[in-house]
Design a protein around this motif. Structure first.
Motif, PDB file in Angstrom:
ATOM      1  N   ALA A   1      23.222  16.809  10.299  1.00 47.43           N
ATOM      2  CA  ALA A   1      22.921  15.186  10.357  1.00 47.43           C
ATOM      3  C   ALA A   1      22.765  14.777   8.935  1.00 47.43           C
ATOM      4  N   TYR A   2      23.349  13.404   8.947  1.00 54.11           N
ATOM      5  CA  TYR A   2      23.566  12.771   7.559  1.00 54.11           C
ATOM      6  C   TYR A   2      22.664  11.749   7.090  1.00 54.11           C
ATOM      7  N   PHE A   3      22.004  11.647   5.939  1.00 54.65           N
ATOM      8  CA  PHE A   3      20.813  10.842   5.454  1.00 54.65           C
ATOM      9  C   PHE A   3      21.572  10.498   3.939  1.00 54.65           C
ATOM     10  N   GLY A   4      21.000   9.192   3.772  1.00 56.25           N
ATOM     11  CA  GLY A   4      21.179   8.588   2.278  1.00 56.25           C
ATOM     12  C   GLY A   4      20.173   8.977   1.493  1.00 56.25           C
ATOM     13  N   GLN A   5      20.588   9.398   0.042  1.00 49.92           N
ATOM     14  CA  GLN A   5      19.862   9.635  -0.980  1.00 49.92           C
ATOM     15  C   GLN A   5      18.786   8.168  -1.330  1.00 49.92           C
TER      16      GLN A   5
ATOM     17  N   GLY B   1      26.799   1.735   2.715  1.00 46.65           N
ATOM     18  CA  GLY B   1      26.235   2.646   2.632  1.00 46.65           C
ATOM     19  C   GLY B   1      26.064   3.732   3.860  1.00 46.65           C
ATOM     20  N   HIS B   2      26.025   3.096   5.080  1.00 42.08           N
ATOM     21  CA  HIS B   2      26.162   3.791   6.260  1.00 42.08           C
ATOM     22  C   HIS B   2      27.502   4.453   6.686  1.00 42.08           C
ATOM     23  N   MET B   3      28.532   3.604   6.029  1.00 46.34           N
ATOM     24  CA  MET B   3      29.863   4.055   6.446  1.00 46.34           C
ATOM     25  C   MET B   3      30.239   5.147   5.742  1.00 46.34           C
TER      26      MET B   3
HETATM   27  P1  AMP Z   1      18.834   2.396   7.994  1.00 48.07           P
HETATM   28  O1  AMP Z   1      19.835   2.006   8.747  1.00 48.07           O
HETATM   29  O2  AMP Z   1      18.457   1.559   6.753  1.00 48.07           O
HETATM   30  O3  AMP Z   1      17.785   3.138   8.429  1.00 48.07           O
HETATM   31  O4  AMP Z   1      19.643   3.676   7.259  1.00 48.07           O
HETATM   32  C1  AMP Z   1      20.324   4.672   7.967  1.00 48.07           C
HETATM   33  C2  AMP Z   1      20.908   5.898   6.990  1.00 48.07           C
HETATM   34  O5  AMP Z   1      21.604   5.282   5.834  1.00 48.07           O
HETATM   35  C3  AMP Z   1      19.637   6.465   6.187  1.00 48.07           C
HETATM   36  O6  AMP Z   1      19.996   7.847   5.968  1.00 48.07           O
HETATM   37  C4  AMP Z   1      19.819   5.731   4.948  1.00 48.07           C
HETATM   38  O7  AMP Z   1      19.385   6.522   3.684  1.00 48.07           O
HETATM   39  C5  AMP Z   1      21.314   5.550   4.747  1.00 48.07           C
HETATM   40  N1  AMP Z   1      21.473   4.507   3.709  1.00 48.07           N
HETATM   41  C6  AMP Z   1      20.938   3.387   3.803  1.00 48.07           C
HETATM   42  N2  AMP Z   1      21.463   2.462   2.956  1.00 48.07           N
HETATM   43  C7  AMP Z   1      22.186   3.549   1.893  1.00 48.07           C
HETATM   44  C8  AMP Z   1      23.097   3.164   0.743  1.00 48.07           C
HETATM   45  N3  AMP Z   1      23.000   1.977   0.098  1.00 48.07           N
HETATM   46  N4  AMP Z   1      23.614   4.244   0.247  1.00 48.07           N
HETATM   47  C9  AMP Z   1      23.885   5.531   1.017  1.00 48.07           C
HETATM   48  N5  AMP Z   1      23.364   5.589   2.092  1.00 48.07           N
HETATM   49  C10 AMP Z   1      22.297   4.456   2.666  1.00 48.07           C
END
Ligand code: AMP
Length: 278
Positions: free
Chosen positions: A141-145, A33-35
Motif C-alpha cells: 500500500a502506498y502513502f505520501g510523505q 501527488g496522488h498520481m
Molecule cells: P489524500 O487524498 O489527501 O488523503 O491523500 C492520499 C494519499 O496521497 C496520502 O497517502 C497522502 O499522503 C498522499 N499525498 C497527498 N498529497 C501528496 C503530495 N503532495 N505528494 C505526495 N503524496 C501526497
C-alpha cells in the motif's frame, strides 16, 4: 479500468486478480501527488487498485468534511488515462452501515503533532485503512510523505496487528514555488495561495540552519516561525522538530529529524514537513 462501488463486488474482483496488488488509498480530487503514488504502485505491482473515499470519521465536527472538494468524473478520467486497473469508490453507508461499532486505536505515536491537535483523526485513519486493507487485500500500500505521521501510524498498525502488507512511502510532490500539492489548496484565495509559499520557505530555513551547524531545535523552530510570521495571512498552529521514528520532540538534532508544521491561512489548515539529516 473497472469501477466498483460495493464491498462484495470489490472482494469478488480482488479474488480474480492473480499477481501482486498495490493499493493507493485517497480521498479523491486527485493531483500529481496522488498520481506519483499510482506510478509507484504500477512500477512494483501487476495490478493497481485506487480507492477514493472521503472518510467522515477522520474529520472533526468543526472540520471541512462537507465541503471537502470532490470531482469524480475528473478523477475517473485521470486514473483511466494512467492505466489503473480498479477504482474502488464506496459510499459512506457502504463503509459505515448502521450498527458499525469497531475501531482501530493506535496508541503512543498518535499522541504528538497532528494526533495531539486532532485527537479523533488517527482513530478514523487507522480504522478506514484497516477496512480498505481487508477489502482489497493488497501486497503493498502506498502513502505520501506529506502526511508523515499517517505513515508512521499505518506502519505501526500493520506491525502490531501482523498484517502481511508492505507500506511504501512516496516523497512529497510540490508546486513550482514549493507548496506541497494538496486537495485543500483549492480552498485558498489568490492572495492566500501566494502567501502559502512561505511554508516551504520555512522548511528550507530549517535545512539551511542545519547545514550551517545549528543543532538546537528551539533555535531552528524560532527561525522558521519568524519566516512564517512575516506573512500576515499565516497563523502558526505548530512548528516542531521530532525524532523521525518516535515523533517525540527533541532538543538537539543528532542524526535525522522530522521538521513539521501546521498553519492556518484564512480558514484553511495546511501541513507540511521535511526530514533533515546531520
Ligand atoms: P489524500 O487524498 O489527501 O488523503 O491523500 C492520499 C494519499 O496521497 C496520502 O497517502 C497522502 O499522503 C498522499 N499525498 C497527498 N498529497 C501528496 C503530495 N503532495 N505528494 C505526495 N503524496 C501526497
Amino acid at each position: 479500468m473497472k469501477i466498483v462501488r460495493g464491498i462484495p463486488e470489490m472482494q469478488a474482483l480482488r479474488r480474480e486478480l492473480k499477481g501482486s496488488v498495490g493499493l493507493v488509498p485517497t480521498m479523491g480530487y486527485l493531483h500529481r501527488g496522488h498520481m506519483a503514488l499510482v506510478g509507484k504502485s504500477q512500477e512494483f505491482n501487476a495490478f493497481t487498485i485506487v480507492s477514493m473515499f472521503v472518510n467522515p470519521t477522520q474529520f472533526g465536527p468543526q472540520e471541512d468534511f462537507a465541503k471537502y472538494p470532490r470531482d469524480e468524473q475528473h478523477d475517473i478520467k485521470l486514473l483511466e488515462d494512467a492505466g489503473v486497473d480498479v477504482l474502488f469508490i464506496p459510499s459512506a453507508d457502504e463503509m459505515y452501515p448502521d450498527g458499525f461499532d469497531s475501531w482501530v486505536e493506535v496508541r503512543g505515536i498518535t499522541d504528538t503533532l497532528e494526533g495531539a491537535r486532532r485527537t479523533w483523526h488517527f482513530l478514523g485513519v487507522a480504522t478506514i485503512c484497516n477496512k480498505l486493507f481487508n477489502i482489497t487485500a493488497p501486497h503493498r500500500a502506498y502513502f505520501g510523505q506529506k502526511d508523515a505521521q499517517q505513515v508512521q501510524v499505518v506502519r505501526k498498525m500493520v506491525r502490531d496487528l501482523n498484517m502481511s502488507i508492505e507500506i511504501d512511502v512516496v516523497p512529497t510532490i510540490r508546486e513550482e514555488d514549493g507548496l506541497a500539492m494538496s486537495s485543500r489548496n483549492t480552498y485558498l484565495s489568490i492572495d492566500e495561495r501566494r502567501a502559502a509559499a512561505v511554508l516551504y520557505k520555512a522548511l528550507l530555513k530549517a535545512r539551511e540552519m542545519c547545514a550551517f551547524g545549528e543543532r538546537d531545535a528551539k533555535k531552528i523552530t524560532g527561525g522558521m516561525t519568524a519566516i512564517l510570521q512575516s506573512e500576515p495571512l499565516v497563523k502558526v498552529d505548530y512548528v516542531a522538530i521530532t525524532d523521525s521514528g518516535s515523533l517525540q520532540e527533541i532538543e538537539y538534532i543528532q542524526s535525522s529529524a522530522l521538521v513539521s508544521m501546521a498553519v492556518f491561512i484564512g480558514r484553511t489548515r495546511l501541513i507540511d514537513n521535511i526530514t533533515v539529516t546531520v
